[in-house]
Design a protein around this motif. Sequence first.
Motif, short mmCIF file in Angstrom:
data_model
loop_
_atom_site.label_atom_id
_atom_site.label_comp_id
_atom_site.label_asym_id
_atom_site.label_seq_id
_atom_site.Cartn_x
_atom_site.Cartn_y
_atom_site.Cartn_z
N GLY A 188 0.73 -0.95 -0.07
CA GLY A 188 0.01 0.01 0.08
C GLY A 188 0.96 1.16 0.04
O GLY A 188 2.12 1.23 -0.02
N ARG A 189 0.21 2.46 0.31
CA ARG A 189 0.97 3.62 0.24
C ARG A 189 1.94 3.76 1.19
O ARG A 189 1.90 3.37 2.17
CB ARG A 189 -0.22 4.96 0.29
N VAL A 190 3.12 4.26 0.73
CA VAL A 190 4.12 4.46 1.88
C VAL A 190 3.81 5.54 2.71
O VAL A 190 3.55 6.74 2.47
CB VAL A 190 5.60 4.87 0.90
N LEU A 191 3.80 5.44 3.85
CA LEU A 191 3.84 6.06 5.01
C LEU A 191 5.03 6.80 5.63
O LEU A 191 5.21 7.98 5.92
CB LEU A 191 2.91 5.62 6.38
N ALA A 192 6.24 6.06 5.79
CA ALA A 192 7.27 6.39 6.38
C ALA A 192 8.40 5.56 5.75
O ALA A 192 8.24 4.26 5.28
CB ALA A 192 7.47 6.27 7.74
N ARG A 193 9.65 5.93 5.79
CA ARG A 193 11.06 5.24 5.42
C ARG A 193 12.05 5.63 6.45
O ARG A 193 12.14 6.63 6.90
CB ARG A 193 11.54 5.61 3.82
N ALA A 194 12.91 4.37 6.40
CA ALA A 194 14.26 4.95 7.08
C ALA A 194 15.27 3.66 6.44
O ALA A 194 14.74 2.79 5.62
CB ALA A 194 14.32 4.39 8.44
N SER A 195 16.52 3.68 6.96
CA SER A 195 17.56 2.44 6.45
C SER A 195 18.56 2.42 7.66
O SER A 195 18.57 3.23 8.69
CB SER A 195 18.42 2.81 5.32
N MET A 196 18.88 1.18 7.50
CA MET A 196 19.86 0.70 8.61
C MET A 196 20.97 -0.13 7.96
O MET A 196 20.72 -0.33 6.79
CB MET A 196 19.22 -0.35 9.60
N GLU A 197 22.14 0.05 8.39
CA GLU A 197 23.51 -0.77 8.13
C GLU A 197 23.81 -1.61 9.02
O GLU A 197 23.86 -1.60 10.26
CB GLU A 197 24.43 0.32 7.91
N ARG A 198 24.04 -2.91 8.35
CA ARG A 198 24.76 -4.21 9.21
C ARG A 198 26.00 -4.34 8.64
O ARG A 198 26.06 -5.02 7.73
CB ARG A 198 23.53 -5.10 8.92
N TRP A 199 26.73 -4.32 9.68
CA TRP A 199 28.27 -4.48 9.18
C TRP A 199 28.93 -5.73 9.92
O TRP A 199 28.38 -6.34 10.82
CB TRP A 199 29.02 -3.23 10.03
N PHE A 200 29.61 -6.32 9.06
CA PHE A 200 30.47 -7.47 9.47
C PHE A 200 31.95 -7.26 10.11
O PHE A 200 32.75 -8.35 9.70
CB PHE A 200 30.28 -8.19 7.98
N THR A 201 32.22 -6.18 10.12
CA THR A 201 33.36 -5.82 10.52
C THR A 201 33.33 -4.41 11.39
O THR A 201 32.51 -3.95 11.42
CB THR A 201 34.43 -5.62 9.39
N LEU A 202 34.49 -4.32 12.35
CA LEU A 202 34.73 -3.10 12.95
C LEU A 202 35.73 -2.35 12.36
O LEU A 202 36.63 -2.55 11.78
CB LEU A 202 34.79 -3.52 14.44
N PRO A 203 35.82 -0.88 12.76
CA PRO A 203 36.92 -0.16 12.33
C PRO A 203 38.11 -0.71 13.23
O PRO A 203 37.98 -1.04 14.16
CB PRO A 203 36.52 1.43 12.76
N GLY A 204 39.02 -0.80 12.33
CA GLY A 204 40.48 -1.31 12.87
C GLY A 204 40.77 -2.93 12.60
O GLY A 204 41.83 -3.34 12.69
N VAL A 205 39.62 -3.56 12.19
CA VAL A 205 39.61 -5.04 11.90
C VAL A 205 40.47 -5.07 10.62
O VAL A 205 40.24 -4.39 9.63
CB VAL A 205 38.44 -5.79 11.72
N ARG A 206 41.56 -5.73 10.61
CA ARG A 206 42.55 -6.02 9.49
C ARG A 206 42.36 -7.06 8.80
O ARG A 206 42.11 -8.02 9.30
CB ARG A 206 44.09 -5.94 9.96
N LYS A 207 42.19 -7.22 7.54
CA LYS A 207 42.14 -8.44 6.72
C LYS A 207 43.21 -8.40 5.97
O LYS A 207 43.82 -7.55 5.21
CB LYS A 207 40.90 -8.12 5.62
#
Length: 444
Positions: free
Chosen positions: A150-169
Amino acid sequence: MWRGAASSTWAARLRRFGRVSPQDGGRRAVATVSVAPVAGLADEPAKIAVRGLAPSQQVTVRALVADGQGRLFDACAHYQADTQGEVDLSQDASQGGDYVGVEPMGLLWSLSPAAMEKPYRRLEPKQVNVPMKVDLSVHQGYSPPATLPGRVLARASMERWFTLPGVRKIRLKEGVVRGSLFLPPGNGIFPGVIDMFGDEGGLVEFRSSLLATHGFAALSLPYFNFDDLPQVIEDFHLEYFQEAARFLLRHPKVKGPGVGVVGTGKGAELACSMLTFLPEAVAAVSISGCSSITTSALHYGKLTLPGLCFNMNRIRISKGGVFDIYEALDDPKDPANSHCRIPIEKAEGHFLFVVGEDDRHWKSSLYAEIAIECLRQHGKDNFTLLSYPGAGHHINPAFSPVCPIVLDRVLRVPILSGGNSRAHAYAQEHSWGEILEFLHFHLR
């Protein structure tokens, strides 16, 4: 994940699922949808709430993800606002859609290929340094899965990370060993873990990357179908896995005296073999594994364990073309197959067996019972069993999409994996915490 501006084709596809919508007559919706945290680790919970609705208003909340190849995955759930015009997914029950009941993370673990996509594909990240972006939309009224919302009433987004800042690969090409090493941030030394998946082969990094966020030096270890490794399953030589363990223990960021091993399916079988024969391995997590060697022989020095055979005549195919291979593997309890059994009673380290009681890929619950009975007969209690009613074969980290039917990457046919979605999602969330605790305890 796909993050650029949509082409006209993409805009048309996404519009159907609520990410892009035409102008709404200049009138701005008063409803809002919030996510906390907006950006977080993929194995940690998030809180989703809708506000500004009319009291008792019925809405459909949808999640939409585009993977690295642009394929769409979606999920939806039906909610009724309370007297204040609010919906809180952590407290309120879904009335329908892809799941029912109070499921705070149901929109994530119920993600599946959108109606316009080929079915049975898995949503697994190929690039762990890029987040999985989830677009959330709230729609007027109840709209069933695979229908126009049906008609859109609201929107948002989210990010799902598989790493952290500083993790070295670090991409590994050390002697014959291939893979990716993930090192946690910080100056300390870390317990080492080798991570392996099943007979689809290739390099699968998302679990290793998550392990690094929890303080492990994690080596994602492929054993065929990657780089210059054999392209198909051949006989295995345990020396390859021993070389990987020794590399990990030599690394200045890894503390000894031993490493842990996590494996799923064929990887679980190899993890148990490593703990049985290799002094470098001190703890093994077997997820949906077998108590015997399967398909291909395992060699270690002068020792050879032949593999149980798959009998193709015992495979059943449903009218929908789904392959049921539950009965295909030869019976490991048959005395004629005793020479295929992994002699885990020789292991000095500790096992964690994780199985779903509705695993339809093969009889992993029975195989765990065989392994435990063997250990007990030899006076050993170096094991823990996590057995989950209603769970299927592919038990991944918490909040991963549930896949009761999986498109096999090698055979290119859909294979029945089993499991009730809600029960399987619980198994993933609970077992992941137990796996992390087990590894920290035995590798400390």
